[in-house]
Motif scaffolding. Structure first.
Motif, PDB file in Angstrom:
ATOM      1  N   THR A 186      -7.073   1.211   2.256  1.00 30.15           N
ATOM      2  CA  THR A 186      -6.614  -0.166   2.458  1.00 30.15           C
ATOM      3  C   THR A 186      -5.600  -0.236   3.587  1.00 30.15           C
ATOM      4  N   ASN A 233       0.830  -1.211   0.000  1.00 31.59           N
ATOM      5  CA  ASN A 233       0.000   0.000   0.000  1.00 31.59           C
ATOM      6  C   ASN A 233       0.859   1.253   0.000  1.00 31.59           C
ATOM      7  N   LEU A 256      -7.520   5.359  -2.240  1.00 31.57           N
ATOM      8  CA  LEU A 256      -7.851   3.933  -2.096  1.00 31.57           C
ATOM      9  C   LEU A 256      -6.760   3.208  -1.320  1.00 31.57           C
ATOM     10  N   ALA A 257      -5.491   3.526  -1.639  1.00 35.49           N
ATOM     11  CA  ALA A 257      -4.376   2.886  -0.936  1.00 35.49           C
ATOM     12  C   ALA A 257      -4.390   3.260   0.540  1.00 35.49           C
TER      13      ALA A 257
END
Lengths: 89, 139
Positions: free
Chosen positions: A39, A20, A35-36
């Motif tokens: 996560t 990530n 998004l990373a």
């Protein structure tokens, strides 16, 4: 046996965190970075719970819950900022 | 009994680790943003769910305390993962999306994100188009 499974799960989620981090630095657009980050928060929750199991203490669940909430709110705020250029209009 | 519980917890932990790793690896591997959205929101959430169930079983069987925190965290994650995914997809459509790439909606309307009438409605998350400057009054 649980000990080895814990070590395996720790290394899996740690490696996931590194992936990530790479995606945060090298990404085609800002959406991928958000998004990373999301996560990353989920992986950190998993790591916290695993640490709670390995240290036989229940304190870490509260920390995990706090992480889940702040992670969700920050992701939504970030997306809102991308969408509108402002968070609270 | 404790032996079986130990095996079950270990299996859950290993499966959760694999799911988490697959989710994070999918973030690197998949070709474009819309497909990259799948990996973390599904696989990683499942991985965290596995870890939380394993933790719940562990504290129940080996520590004799049934804690509901894990269930709370799982529920919270399962509730919020689709919302964040939807938000991120919407942000992506607004910034980089092309209406021609999307499949047909099979209805009279186009995709709600790109509808122009939505601009006039009050819920405000629409694509912003710059308004033309008001005409200047002649003197």
């Amino acid at each position: 046996m649980i000990h080895y499974a814990l070590i395996f799960a720790f290394s899996c989620f740690g490696l996931g965190l590194l992936f990530n981090l790479y995606r945060i630095f090298v990404a085609p657009g800002v959406v991928d970075r958000v998004l990373a980050l999301d996560t990353m928060v989920i992986n950190i929750i998993a790591l916290l719970v695993l640490y709670g199991i390995s240290s036989h203490s229940g304190v870490y669940f509260e920390a995990a819950l706090l992480f889940a909430m702040t992670g969700f709110v920050s992701t939504v705020a970030y997306c809102k900022f991308i969408l509108r250029g402002d968070i609270i209009e | 009994m404790e032996q079986i519980a130990e095996i079950v917890i270990s299996l859950l932990l290993v499966a959760a680790g694999i799911f988490g790793l697959v989710g994070s690896y999918g973030l690197l591997k998949l070709p474009d943003t819309m497909s990259r959205l799948h990996a973390p929101t599904k696989a990683t959430t499942l991985g965290v769910g596995g870890v939380l169930i394993a933790s719940m079983l562990y504290f129940w069987i080996f520590r004799d305390t049934l804690s509901w925190h894990e269930l709370l965290i799982t529920m919270f994650l399962l509730l919020t993962a689709p919302i964040t995914a939807n938000f991120i997809a919407k942000a992506h459509l607004h910034r980089f999306g092309n209406a021609d790439d999307l499949p047909d909606t099979q209805t009279d309307h186009i995709w709600a994100t790109f509808e122009d009438e939505a601009e006039e409605l009050q819920p405000v998350m629409t694509r912003t188009t710059p308004k033309p400057a008001p005409p200047k009054a002649d003197h």
